[in-house]
Design an enzyme around this catalytic site. Structure first.
Site, PDB file in Angstrom:
ATOM      1  NE  ARG A 108      -1.128   4.745  12.797  1.00  0.00           N
ATOM      2  CZ  ARG A 108      -1.173   4.173  11.717  1.00  0.00           C
ATOM      3  NH1 ARG A 108      -0.071   4.012  11.026  1.00  0.00           N
ATOM      4  NH2 ARG A 108      -2.363   4.037  11.012  1.00  0.00           N
ATOM      5  CG  ASN A 126       7.450   1.627   5.862  1.00  0.00           C
ATOM      6  OD1 ASN A 126       7.058   0.745   6.473  1.00  0.00           O
ATOM      7  ND2 ASN A 126       7.061   2.898   5.787  1.00  0.00           N
ATOM      8  CG  ASN A 141      -2.186  -1.151   1.142  1.00  0.00           C
ATOM      9  OD1 ASN A 141      -2.663  -1.223   0.063  1.00  0.00           O
ATOM     10  ND2 ASN A 141      -2.091  -1.819   2.314  1.00  0.00           N
ATOM     11  CE1 TYR A 151       1.282   5.437   7.576  1.00  0.00           C
ATOM     12  CE2 TYR A 151      -0.817   5.602   6.831  1.00  0.00           C
ATOM     13  CZ  TYR A 151      -0.118   4.892   7.399  1.00  0.00           C
ATOM     14  OH  TYR A 151      -0.377   3.592   8.043  1.00  0.00           O
TER      15      TYR A 151
HETATM   16  O1  CA2 Z   1       4.187   4.117   9.606  1.00  0.00           O
HETATM   17  C1  CA2 Z   1       4.362   3.369   8.738  1.00  0.00           C
HETATM   18  O2  CA2 Z   1       5.192   3.581   7.689  1.00  0.00           O
HETATM   19  C2  CA2 Z   1       3.688   2.071   8.574  1.00  0.00           C
HETATM   20  O3  CA2 Z   1       4.458   0.913   8.298  1.00  0.00           O
HETATM   21  C3  CA2 Z   1       2.840   2.189   7.356  1.00  0.00           C
HETATM   22  C4  CA2 Z   1       2.071   1.017   7.302  1.00  0.00           C
HETATM   23  C5  CA2 Z   1       1.151   0.504   8.631  1.00  0.00           C
HETATM   24  O4  CA2 Z   1       0.511  -0.473   8.255  1.00  0.00           O
HETATM   25  C6  CA2 Z   1       2.245   0.325   9.524  1.00  0.00           C
HETATM   26  O5  CA2 Z   1       1.504  -0.049  10.792  1.00  0.00           O
HETATM   27  C7  CA2 Z   1       3.042   1.607   9.868  1.00  0.00           C
HETATM   28  C8  CA2 Z   1       0.649   1.364   6.050  1.00  0.00           C
HETATM   29  C9  CA2 Z   1       1.302   1.549   4.807  1.00  0.00           C
HETATM   30  C10 CA2 Z   1      -0.019   2.081   3.942  1.00  0.00           C
HETATM   31  O6  CA2 Z   1       0.379   3.242   3.374  1.00  0.00           O
HETATM   32  C11 CA2 Z   1      -0.421   4.112   2.887  1.00  0.00           C
HETATM   33  C12 CA2 Z   1       0.076   5.280   2.623  1.00  0.00           C
HETATM   34  C13 CA2 Z   1      -0.891   6.299   2.382  1.00  0.00           C
HETATM   35  C14 CA2 Z   1      -2.123   5.965   2.064  1.00  0.00           C
HETATM   36  C15 CA2 Z   1      -2.543   4.797   2.300  1.00  0.00           C
HETATM   37  C16 CA2 Z   1      -1.675   3.671   2.682  1.00  0.00           C
END
Ligand code: CA2
Length: 151
Positions: free
Chosen positions: A108, A75, A12, A24
């Site tokens: 979170r 990541n 994602n 983000y």
């Molecule tokens: O904070 C982070 O970088 C995470 O690795 C991001 C993941 C999440 O599941 C982790 O708990 C923390 C999610 C990535 C999804 O990325 C998106 C970014 C923008 C919009 C939608 C999804």
């Protein structure tokens, strides 16, 4: 040239900057790549920047670079909290592994507080926003300068 830093992004993260900007931020993954390349160039490193929504592709990339990279910045997205397979792959690495999260996962939901990947990580960044990637690149360069080629 001091070597190649692999930067891996999980599921994602291709949507970065397009959804959930309150969590983000507004920068895209392309912006992050551009910033990392600029920082790495200054420090004499090359970057291989990848994103995949597939666990096996992330594992294959780790295998490809587990010995040859100057460092691996990862990541893993949601695989952070679920993937023993990515942990096992990272445990084979002979180079520094930096786990990098854009958000502060500890602020979170409880399910984001545990990371399998941290068990194999040299160090962890969380909550620095997309700037964390550049900090991670600098840290790989710092470790390389110290001659720390293994974890
Ligand atoms: O904070 C982070 O970088 C995470 O690795 C991001 C993941 C999440 O599941 C982790 O708990 C923390 C999610 C990535 C999804 O990325 C998106 C970014 C923008 C919009 C939608 C999804």
């Amino acid at each position: 040239m001091n070597g190649t830093i692999l930067i891996l992004n999980g599921p994602n993260l291709n949507l970065l900057g397009r959804r959930q900007p309150h969590i983000y931020g507004r920068e895209t993954l392309q912006d992050v790549e551009t910033q990392c390349r600029a920082v790495a160039k200054d420090l004499g490193f090359e970057i291989d920047f990848r994103q995949s929504n597939a666990e096996f592709q992330i594992i294959d990339s780790i295998h490809e670079y587990r010995v040859s990279a100057a460092g691996i910045i990862i990541n893993p997205g949601a695989f952070t909290h679920t993937s023993v397979a990515i942990l096992d792959a990272l445990n084979t690495c002979e180079v520094p592994v930096i786990e990098c999260h854009i958000s502060n996962v500890h602020k979170r939901e409880a399910f984001r507080h545990h990371s399998y990947v941290s068990l194999a990580a040299t160090c962890v960044l969380a909550g620095f926003g997309t700037h964390g990637y550049s900090l991670a690149v600098r840290h790989v360069a710092h470790l390389a300068k110290q001659g720390k080629v293994t974890q």
